[in-house]
Write a protein that holds these residues in place. Structure first.
Motif, PDB file in Angstrom:
ATOM      1  N   ARG A   1       0.867  -1.211  -0.018  1.00 34.35           N
ATOM      2  CA  ARG A   1      -0.154   0.010   0.140  1.00 34.35           C
ATOM      3  C   ARG A   1       0.992   1.119   0.019  1.00 34.35           C
ATOM      4  O   ARG A   1       0.406   2.305  -0.433  1.00 34.35           O
TER       5      ARG A   1
ATOM      6  N   TYR B   1       3.289   1.646  -2.164  1.00 32.22           N
ATOM      7  CA  TYR B   1       3.781   2.205  -3.305  1.00 32.22           C
ATOM      8  C   TYR B   1       2.618   2.650  -3.996  1.00 32.22           C
ATOM      9  O   TYR B   1       1.686   2.281  -3.749  1.00 32.22           O
ATOM     10  N   PRO B   2       2.773   3.446  -5.300  1.00 32.94           N
ATOM     11  CA  PRO B   2       1.737   4.011  -5.980  1.00 32.94           C
ATOM     12  C   PRO B   2       1.072   2.660  -6.556  1.00 32.94           C
ATOM     13  O   PRO B   2       1.480   1.459  -6.964  1.00 32.94           O
ATOM     14  N   ARG B   3      -0.374   2.933  -6.785  1.00 32.05           N
ATOM     15  CA  ARG B   3      -1.111   1.849  -7.238  1.00 32.05           C
ATOM     16  C   ARG B   3      -1.029   1.440  -8.459  1.00 32.05           C
ATOM     17  O   ARG B   3      -0.921   0.113  -8.996  1.00 32.05           O
ATOM     18  N   TRP B   4      -0.595   2.269  -9.212  1.00 30.35           N
ATOM     19  CA  TRP B   4      -0.289   1.966 -10.752  1.00 30.35           C
ATOM     20  C   TRP B   4       1.041   0.849 -10.957  1.00 30.35           C
ATOM     21  O   TRP B   4       1.201   0.078 -11.865  1.00 30.35           O
ATOM     22  N   LEU B   5       1.900   1.278  -9.942  1.00 29.12           N
ATOM     23  CA  LEU B   5       3.230   0.659  -9.816  1.00 29.12           C
ATOM     24  C   LEU B   5       3.008  -0.981  -9.362  1.00 29.12           C
ATOM     25  O   LEU B   5       3.421  -1.742 -10.180  1.00 29.12           O
TER      26      LEU B   5
END
Length: 67
Positions: free
Chosen positions: A16, A18-22
């Motif tokens: 959680r 890290y960025p969602r897209w990554l």
């Protein structure tokens, strides 16, 4: 069931940060790699199964001709 969910939740919780897209991109790449890795054995398994089915059909047809 609740314990397994709790265990998975504790393992996945650090993602959680890290960025969602990554995270989604990494999961997609890993899933695609796994699919590519198992696709070839699955394909050859399907071919072997169909060849076996054809062999059984031919043996049955040969038996029927001999009767």
């Amino acid at each position: 069931m609740g314990e397994a969910f709790s265990l998975a939740s504790t393992w996945l919780e650090p993602l959680r940060v890290y960025p969602r897209w990554l995270v989604l991109l990494c999961v997609a790449v890993v899933a695609g790699g796994l699919l590519a890795l198992i696709a070839r054995p699955l394909k050859w398994g399907l071919y072997a199964g169909l060849a076996g089915l054809l062999a059984v059909f031919m043996a049955g047809f040969a038996w029927w001709l001999e009767r």
